[in-house]
Scaffold this active site. Sequence first.
Site, mmCIF file in Angstrom:
data_model
loop_
_atom_site.group_PDB
_atom_site.id
_atom_site.type_symbol
_atom_site.label_atom_id
_atom_site.label_comp_id
_atom_site.label_asym_id
_atom_site.label_seq_id
_atom_site.Cartn_x
_atom_site.Cartn_y
_atom_site.Cartn_z
ATOM 1 N N ARG A 1 77.497 18.122 50.553
ATOM 2 C CA ARG A 1 78.137 18.203 51.987
ATOM 3 C C ARG A 1 78.229 16.602 52.534
ATOM 4 O O ARG A 1 77.488 15.684 52.147
ATOM 5 C CB ARG A 1 76.774 18.713 52.922
ATOM 6 C CG ARG A 1 77.071 20.313 53.221
ATOM 7 C CD ARG A 1 75.995 20.714 54.059
ATOM 8 N NE ARG A 1 75.346 20.064 55.332
ATOM 9 C CZ ARG A 1 74.454 20.578 56.039
ATOM 10 N NH1 ARG A 1 73.947 21.710 55.714
ATOM 11 N NH2 ARG A 1 74.037 19.598 57.135
ATOM 12 N N ARG B 1 67.538 21.348 69.782
ATOM 13 C CA ARG B 1 67.638 19.963 69.212
ATOM 14 C C ARG B 1 67.236 18.946 70.223
ATOM 15 O O ARG B 1 66.895 17.717 69.965
ATOM 16 C CB ARG B 1 68.506 19.512 68.623
ATOM 17 C CG ARG B 1 68.574 19.663 67.022
ATOM 18 C CD ARG B 1 69.980 19.739 66.317
ATOM 19 N NE ARG B 1 69.855 19.320 65.015
ATOM 20 C CZ ARG B 1 70.339 20.100 63.982
ATOM 21 N NH1 ARG B 1 70.518 21.335 64.020
ATOM 22 N NH2 ARG B 1 70.404 19.473 62.925
HETATM 23 P P1 AMP Z 1 72.181 21.166 60.362
HETATM 24 O O1 AMP Z 1 73.068 21.996 59.465
HETATM 25 O O2 AMP Z 1 71.466 21.963 61.346
HETATM 26 O O3 AMP Z 1 71.491 19.999 59.839
HETATM 27 O O4 AMP Z 1 73.351 20.502 61.414
HETATM 28 C C1 AMP Z 1 74.570 19.613 60.970
HETATM 29 C C2 AMP Z 1 74.873 18.984 62.129
HETATM 30 O O5 AMP Z 1 75.627 19.661 63.064
HETATM 31 C C3 AMP Z 1 73.925 18.076 62.821
HETATM 32 O O6 AMP Z 1 73.692 16.851 62.282
HETATM 33 C C4 AMP Z 1 74.626 17.868 63.976
HETATM 34 O O7 AMP Z 1 75.630 17.093 64.055
HETATM 35 C C5 AMP Z 1 75.198 19.239 64.626
HETATM 36 N N1 AMP Z 1 74.287 20.189 65.194
HETATM 37 C C6 AMP Z 1 73.818 21.414 64.520
HETATM 38 N N2 AMP Z 1 72.838 21.961 65.379
HETATM 39 C C7 AMP Z 1 73.051 21.379 66.768
HETATM 40 C C8 AMP Z 1 72.392 21.332 67.875
HETATM 41 N N3 AMP Z 1 71.500 22.268 68.256
HETATM 42 N N4 AMP Z 1 72.745 20.349 68.747
HETATM 43 C C9 AMP Z 1 73.276 19.112 68.818
HETATM 44 N N5 AMP Z 1 74.094 19.064 67.350
HETATM 45 C C10 AMP Z 1 74.051 19.933 66.401
#
Ligand code: AMP
Length: 210
Positions: A157, A88
């Site tokens: 969520r 990311r």
């Molecule tokens: P997601 O389910 O992929 O949208 O991730 C939910 C949350 O987890 C994000 O808003 C970030 O706070 C954290 N997160 C997930 N993947 C990453 C990553 N690769 N780098 C940093 N934070 C992450």
Amino acid sequence: MRTVLLGAPGAGKGTQAEDIKQHYGCAHISTGDMLRENLKAGTELGNKAKSYMDSGALVPDDVIIGMIEERFALPDCVNGFLLDGFPRTVLQADALDMLLNKMNCPLDVVILFDIDDEVVVSRLTNRRTCSKCGKITNLLYYHGENCADCGGILLQRDDDREQVIRNRLAVYNEQTAPLIEWYDKKGILRRLDGTRDRKDIFNDIKAMFT
Ligand code: AMP
């Protein structure tokens, strides 16, 4: 296959990851899911990540990179992997390159899910997860109050509230979108229209691997 699914939150990466995993038998590695599991289990990593996740900010790179390094060591990655929500940031992408070079297995392809921010807001504010079986349901297409599969309660969520979604989109546009050019320059970026039907998108993905 060794693939990165790239795109804004709510672009459909997780949905396609399910279909790809089932068809190709590769590991599905979602850093968001891994963090949520840690949160639920009350681990030190989960506690560290909580405040960032609640606000829609990114968890620090070193935490994420350490988590991915450990995940790659598990045996299911031998058949390839799908990275969903990672990398990311450019720093994470650099670290990924280094890790894969060490393992002598470079990425095959990075699939970008193109989608408009307002479509994302509408999709995510309507997204629910079953409290019992974990099935994801979208109230845009399903109007019941309980899970269609098991009757469990449908929960939203915490980070799918509109204000947090807008913050997550801003973070994506600022910190993750630069990866589009980064991977395009490497010649491995493929683009998809993320608003198309699940089946049509999956057919496009299959065509990339034939
Ligand atoms: P997601 O389910 O992929 O949208 O991730 C939910 C949350 O987890 C994000 O808003 C970030 O706070 C954290 N997160 C997930 N993947 C990453 C990553 N690769 N780098 C940093 N934070 C992450």
